[in-house]
Design an enzyme around this catalytic site. Sequence first.
Site, PDB file in Angstrom:
ATOM      1  N   PRO A 153     -25.033  46.415   2.996  1.00  0.00           N
ATOM      2  CA  PRO A 153     -25.897  47.578   3.193  1.00  0.00           C
ATOM      3  C   PRO A 153     -25.258  48.732   3.971  1.00  0.00           C
ATOM      4  O   PRO A 153     -25.854  49.812   4.059  1.00  0.00           O
ATOM      5  CB  PRO A 153     -27.035  46.986   4.039  1.00  0.00           C
ATOM      6  CG  PRO A 153     -26.364  45.928   4.874  1.00  0.00           C
ATOM      7  CD  PRO A 153     -25.253  45.369   4.009  1.00  0.00           C
ATOM      8  N   SER A 154     -24.065  48.534   4.549  1.00  0.00           N
ATOM      9  CA  SER A 154     -23.549  49.548   5.468  1.00  0.00           C
ATOM     10  C   SER A 154     -22.889  50.711   4.731  1.00  0.00           C
ATOM     11  O   SER A 154     -22.534  50.602   3.562  1.00  0.00           O
ATOM     12  CB  SER A 154     -22.529  48.914   6.418  1.00  0.00           C
ATOM     13  OG  SER A 154     -21.373  48.550   5.689  1.00  0.00           O
ATOM     14  N   CYS A 155     -22.714  51.820   5.463  1.00  0.00           N
ATOM     15  CA  CYS A 155     -22.076  53.019   4.880  1.00  0.00           C
ATOM     16  C   CYS A 155     -20.567  52.903   5.004  1.00  0.00           C
ATOM     17  O   CYS A 155     -19.904  53.772   5.579  1.00  0.00           O
ATOM     18  CB  CYS A 155     -22.551  54.264   5.607  1.00  0.00           C
ATOM     19  SG  CYS A 155     -24.298  54.558   5.433  1.00  0.00           S
ATOM     20  N   ASP A 156     -20.017  51.815   4.528  1.00  0.00           N
ATOM     21  CA  ASP A 156     -18.572  51.615   4.587  1.00  0.00           C
ATOM     22  C   ASP A 156     -18.157  51.034   3.255  1.00  0.00           C
ATOM     23  O   ASP A 156     -18.699  50.002   2.823  1.00  0.00           O
ATOM     24  CB  ASP A 156     -18.217  50.638   5.732  1.00  0.00           C
ATOM     25  CG  ASP A 156     -16.720  50.594   5.983  1.00  0.00           C
ATOM     26  OD1 ASP A 156     -15.949  50.539   4.996  1.00  0.00           O
ATOM     27  OD2 ASP A 156     -16.320  50.614   7.151  1.00  0.00           O
ATOM     28  N   ASN A 189     -23.412  50.412  12.131  1.00  0.00           N
ATOM     29  CA  ASN A 189     -24.407  51.201  11.369  1.00  0.00           C
ATOM     30  C   ASN A 189     -25.826  50.983  11.878  1.00  0.00           C
ATOM     31  O   ASN A 189     -26.803  51.260  11.164  1.00  0.00           O
ATOM     32  CB  ASN A 189     -24.393  50.878   9.877  1.00  0.00           C
ATOM     33  CG  ASN A 189     -23.264  51.533   9.105  1.00  0.00           C
ATOM     34  OD1 ASN A 189     -23.434  51.890   7.946  1.00  0.00           O
ATOM     35  ND2 ASN A 189     -22.125  51.711   9.718  1.00  0.00           N
TER      36      ASN A 189
END
Length: 380
Positions: A326-329, A370
């Site tokens: 789910p992370s922005c990475d 995050n």
Amino acid sequence: MTDRIREFLEARRRAGRDVGPCLVVDLEVVRDNYTSFAKALPDTRVFYAVKANPAPEVLSLLASLGSCFDTASVVEIEQAMAAGATPDRISFGNTIKKERDIARAYALGVRLFAVDCEAEVEKIARAAPGSKVFCRILCDGTGAEWPLSRKFGCTPDMAPRVLEHAHRLGLSAYGVSFHVGSQQGNPNMWDGALKSASSIFRDLAERGIQLQMVNLGGGFPTRYLKNVPAVKAYGQAIFRALSKHFGNRIPETIIEPGRGMVGNAGVIEAEVVLVSKKSQEDEVRWVYLDIGKFNGLAETTDEMIRYPIRTAADGSATAPCVIAGPSCDSVDVLYEKEPYLLPISLEIGSKVLIEGTGAYTTTYSSVGFNGFPPLESFVI
Ligand SMILES: Cc1ncc(COP(=O)(O)O)c(C=O)c1O
């Protein structure tokens, strides 16, 4: 997946507490695993690798069953002691230690340390005088899904010098250790390492130093997607190799199982956050879960550990998916090189069960990358 875990997760859902991913570990499975190790290798002491899952309930159960503990840091030593282990049941098995941590371990009563070079021996001689040391030798990790090669251990031909140095500095040159690589699918991989260990024993004996112990490491697998040999097969292969290389002078042995002790005891329940495609024509869907590399599934790095993922729609038609966290990475993609088959009916909000996740999940979870909290964990 045990009935106890299923019931626990159902109760959690009914209570409306299923708001984030969580790991549930069944202690009954850990107990069975300990018993299997003790039976498969009856003359070998078990040092559970705390790093695999340091939950206090797991450590207390194992301490009560008679397990010893392989630790990587002072915090793990303290965790093992808090669970009831006396310091004579603890090994400081990390080959890379600060001298002040060695001194702290010594002050806590620990007298067994791993080394793989002369500089580490010197730290131990200064900070933990008179202790026992064992020298770790390199293994290339062939046959392992999560190799532990290169970083730890010295070449077998260097080990006698390291151990002799320890002896000269007043330490007890106690033995040899190795790790054949985690999730090791081939029970015969202990043979080569034991051959090297026996030649180190002989070399030291010629120098007037009698080694006593071989630390056989971890590497015992848990079942993910593929079947793995039973612990019994590992016990038999190891005993054959010990007899072959040490004859009737088999040394004291220890094992350090981590994954094999707790892996199959845990299940993570997670949720689908989004299902999407990158273009109209795309045949592979992207399935984003509320768990990824940064909140528990770090061992999907390079897609090395491939967890079984169960859904309520198992048995229905499937399609290949890229699975991501789910992370922005953009590193937070679990399976892409080899897309994963999941039911076509899977949708936003669907629950998934990720099996075999009792080892190396909670402690790999970041403290808040995050803004996602660390992986919640329950031990039942
Ligand atoms: C020194 C040591 N012993 C034991 C283990 C446990 O290995 P496994 O989980 O493959 O049993 C590890 C894992 O990293 C380790 O570093």
